[in-house]
Design a protein around this motif. Structure first.
Motif, PDB file in Angstrom:
ATOM      1  N   GLN A 145       0.812  -1.205   0.000  1.00 40.77           N
ATOM      2  CA  GLN A 145       0.000   0.000   0.000  1.00 40.77           C
ATOM      3  C   GLN A 145       0.852   1.265   0.000  1.00 40.77           C
ATOM      4  OE1 GLN A 145      -2.411  -1.179   3.451  1.00 40.77           O
ATOM      5  NE2 GLN A 145      -4.207  -1.087   2.149  1.00 40.77           N
ATOM      6  N   ILE A 147       3.115   3.567  -1.959  1.00 40.44           N
ATOM      7  CA  ILE A 147       3.230   3.774  -3.398  1.00 40.44           C
ATOM      8  C   ILE A 147       4.076   5.016  -3.672  1.00 40.44           C
ATOM      9  CG2 ILE A 147       1.907   4.186  -5.532  1.00 40.44           C
ATOM     10  CD1 ILE A 147      -0.517   2.967  -4.077  1.00 40.44           C
ATOM     11  N   VAL A 149       4.693   8.313  -5.724  1.00 42.35           N
ATOM     12  CA  VAL A 149       3.862   9.251  -6.494  1.00 42.35           C
ATOM     13  C   VAL A 149       4.697  10.451  -6.919  1.00 42.35           C
ATOM     14  CG1 VAL A 149       1.791   8.551  -5.230  1.00 42.35           C
ATOM     15  CG2 VAL A 149       3.064  10.551  -4.478  1.00 42.35           C
ATOM     16  N   HIS A 164      -1.783   4.298   0.336  1.00 39.80           N
ATOM     17  CA  HIS A 164      -3.132   4.178  -0.227  1.00 39.80           C
ATOM     18  C   HIS A 164      -4.075   3.740   0.880  1.00 39.80           C
ATOM     19  CE1 HIS A 164      -6.117   2.206  -3.234  1.00 39.80           C
ATOM     20  NE2 HIS A 164      -6.523   3.387  -2.811  1.00 39.80           N
ATOM     21  N   ILE A 223       0.678   8.357 -10.173  1.00 38.88           N
ATOM     22  CA  ILE A 223       0.810   7.329  -9.144  1.00 38.88           C
ATOM     23  C   ILE A 223       1.380   6.062  -9.779  1.00 38.88           C
ATOM     24  CG2 ILE A 223      -0.447   5.938  -7.449  1.00 38.88           C
ATOM     25  CD1 ILE A 223      -2.631   8.160  -7.518  1.00 38.88           C
ATOM     26  N   ASP A 224       2.525   5.617  -9.260  1.00 36.31           N
ATOM     27  CA  ASP A 224       3.142   4.376  -9.736  1.00 36.31           C
ATOM     28  C   ASP A 224       2.565   3.213  -8.939  1.00 36.31           C
ATOM     29  OD1 ASP A 224       4.743   5.739 -11.531  1.00 36.31           O
ATOM     30  OD2 ASP A 224       6.354   6.021 -10.088  1.00 36.31           O
ATOM     31  N   LYS A 225       1.509   2.618  -9.437  1.00 35.53           N
ATOM     32  CA  LYS A 225       0.833   1.525  -8.723  1.00 35.53           C
ATOM     33  C   LYS A 225       1.147   0.208  -9.403  1.00 35.53           C
ATOM     34  CE  LYS A 225      -3.615   0.147  -6.770  1.00 35.53           C
ATOM     35  NZ  LYS A 225      -3.049  -0.049  -5.426  1.00 35.53           N
ATOM     36  N   ARG A 226       1.986  -0.587  -8.747  1.00 30.19           N
ATOM     37  CA  ARG A 226       2.446  -1.867  -9.266  1.00 30.19           C
ATOM     38  C   ARG A 226       3.025  -1.699 -10.660  1.00 30.19           C
ATOM     39  NH1 ARG A 226      -1.846  -6.372  -6.884  1.00 30.19           N
ATOM     40  NH2 ARG A 226      -1.775  -5.636  -4.733  1.00 30.19           N
ATOM     41  N   GLN A 229       0.776   3.039 -14.326  1.00 30.52           N
ATOM     42  CA  GLN A 229       0.750   4.405 -13.812  1.00 30.52           C
ATOM     43  C   GLN A 229      -0.668   4.961 -13.919  1.00 30.52           C
ATOM     44  OE1 GLN A 229       3.637   6.933 -15.764  1.00 30.52           O
ATOM     45  NE2 GLN A 229       5.116   6.619 -14.126  1.00 30.52           N
ATOM     46  N   LEU A 258      -8.621   6.246  -6.569  1.00 30.73           N
ATOM     47  CA  LEU A 258      -7.373   6.630  -7.238  1.00 30.73           C
ATOM     48  C   LEU A 258      -7.600   7.096  -8.673  1.00 30.73           C
ATOM     49  CD1 LEU A 258      -4.722   4.003  -6.136  1.00 30.73           C
ATOM     50  CD2 LEU A 258      -5.072   6.317  -5.283  1.00 30.73           C
ATOM     51  N   GLN A 259      -8.651   6.661  -9.297  1.00 28.91           N
ATOM     52  CA  GLN A 259      -8.808   6.897 -10.723  1.00 28.91           C
ATOM     53  C   GLN A 259      -9.327   8.288 -11.062  1.00 28.91           C
ATOM     54  OE1 GLN A 259      -7.703   4.912 -12.849  1.00 28.91           O
ATOM     55  NE2 GLN A 259      -7.547   2.916 -11.884  1.00 28.91           N
TER      56      GLN A 259
END
Length: 260
Positions: A145, A147, A149, A164, A223-226, A229, A258-259
């Protein structure tokens, strides 16, 4: 030489080893299999082991079928991995956990219980193993969680660690956009030009029942999520007191949405 078999001890030991091996492997491999499935597969493996043990007269044949057929099949049914390489890795991880658990259980039985209370040794090792696995799973979930950014304020880019938080439901009542929270010390030096655009919104999620949060609409948040981006144009950022982030390794709390 004749040996006495206590079927209750055999079944309980087998189930504990099977369940803990699958559970620890699930945590280490990040498979996220449901607990009831792990319990069901461990119970199935225990039943198969008992039937084989009672049916087969040669112990080496019993071990061979157990470790070459039953346990790999158990791993396949549990994790449902169809790729050969990944399946072999899963089997090896499960066997490694079996080996470690069995060794620790035997050492505890012989050393701490002087070979007189196997059930006590099983309970002790099983309990410690489950606590360790649950703690490791919790640590890994928390780590996932955190992350990286990138926040743009004008032509300045800030790279931050963000948490997050699915409990952050704060929303700008005017634009209805989600509000992401940032530590005051992190962003205050860069907001001089934005100060005239600041606005206040009520909040109750940061430890106060009737508070006001200063928010800004900034340029961009990435946001670099897994492995992907998420780009947010004109994100709404709330500036919170540094005390909220005391002792934390992150400088920002992302909204659960997040979206947007």
């Amino acid at each position: 030489m004749r040996y006495e078999l206590y079927i209750d001890v055999f079944l309980f030991t087998s189930f504990c080893l099977d369940f803990e091996a699958l559970f620890l492997a699930d945590v280490l491999l990040k498979k996220e299999v449901k607990i009831r499935r792990l319990c069901g597969m461990a119970a199935l493996s225990t039943i198969c082991s008992a039937i084989l043990f009672l049916w087969m007269h040669h112990y080496l044949w019993y071990l061979g079928i157990l470790y070459v057929i039953v346990h790999p099949l158990l791993v396949f049914l549990t994790f449902r991995e169809k790729r050969i390489g990944t399946f072999v890795r899963d089997v090896l991880v499960v066997y490694l956990v079996y080996f470690l658990l069995g060794g620790v259980m035997e050492w505890v039985y012989m050393s701490l219980f002087a070979g007189k209370n196997r059930m006590g040794a099983i309970f002790l090792v099983a309990g410690i193993g489950l606590l360790a696995a649950c703690y490791l799973k919790w640590q890994m979930e928390v780590g996932m969680q955190i992350i990286l950014v990138h926040l743009w304020i004008g032509d300045r880019e800030l790279t931050l660690s963000a948490y997050h938080d699915t409990g952050n439901l704060l929303e700008d009542p005017y634009s209805h956009k989600p509000v992401h929270i940032i530590a005051e010390r992190t962003v205050r030096p860069y907001l001089q030009e934005e100060k005239k655009h600041a606005r206040l919104i009520p909040y109750t999620s940061l430890g106060q029942t009737d508070g006001l949060l200063e928010i800004y609409t900034l340029d961009k948040l990435v946001i670099d999520k897994r492995q992907k981006q998420i780009r947010i144009e004109h994100p709404v950022i709330g500036v919170a007191a540094d005390a909220l982030f005391s002792g934390s390794s992150y400088q920002m709390i992302l909204n659960h949405r997040l979206q947007e």
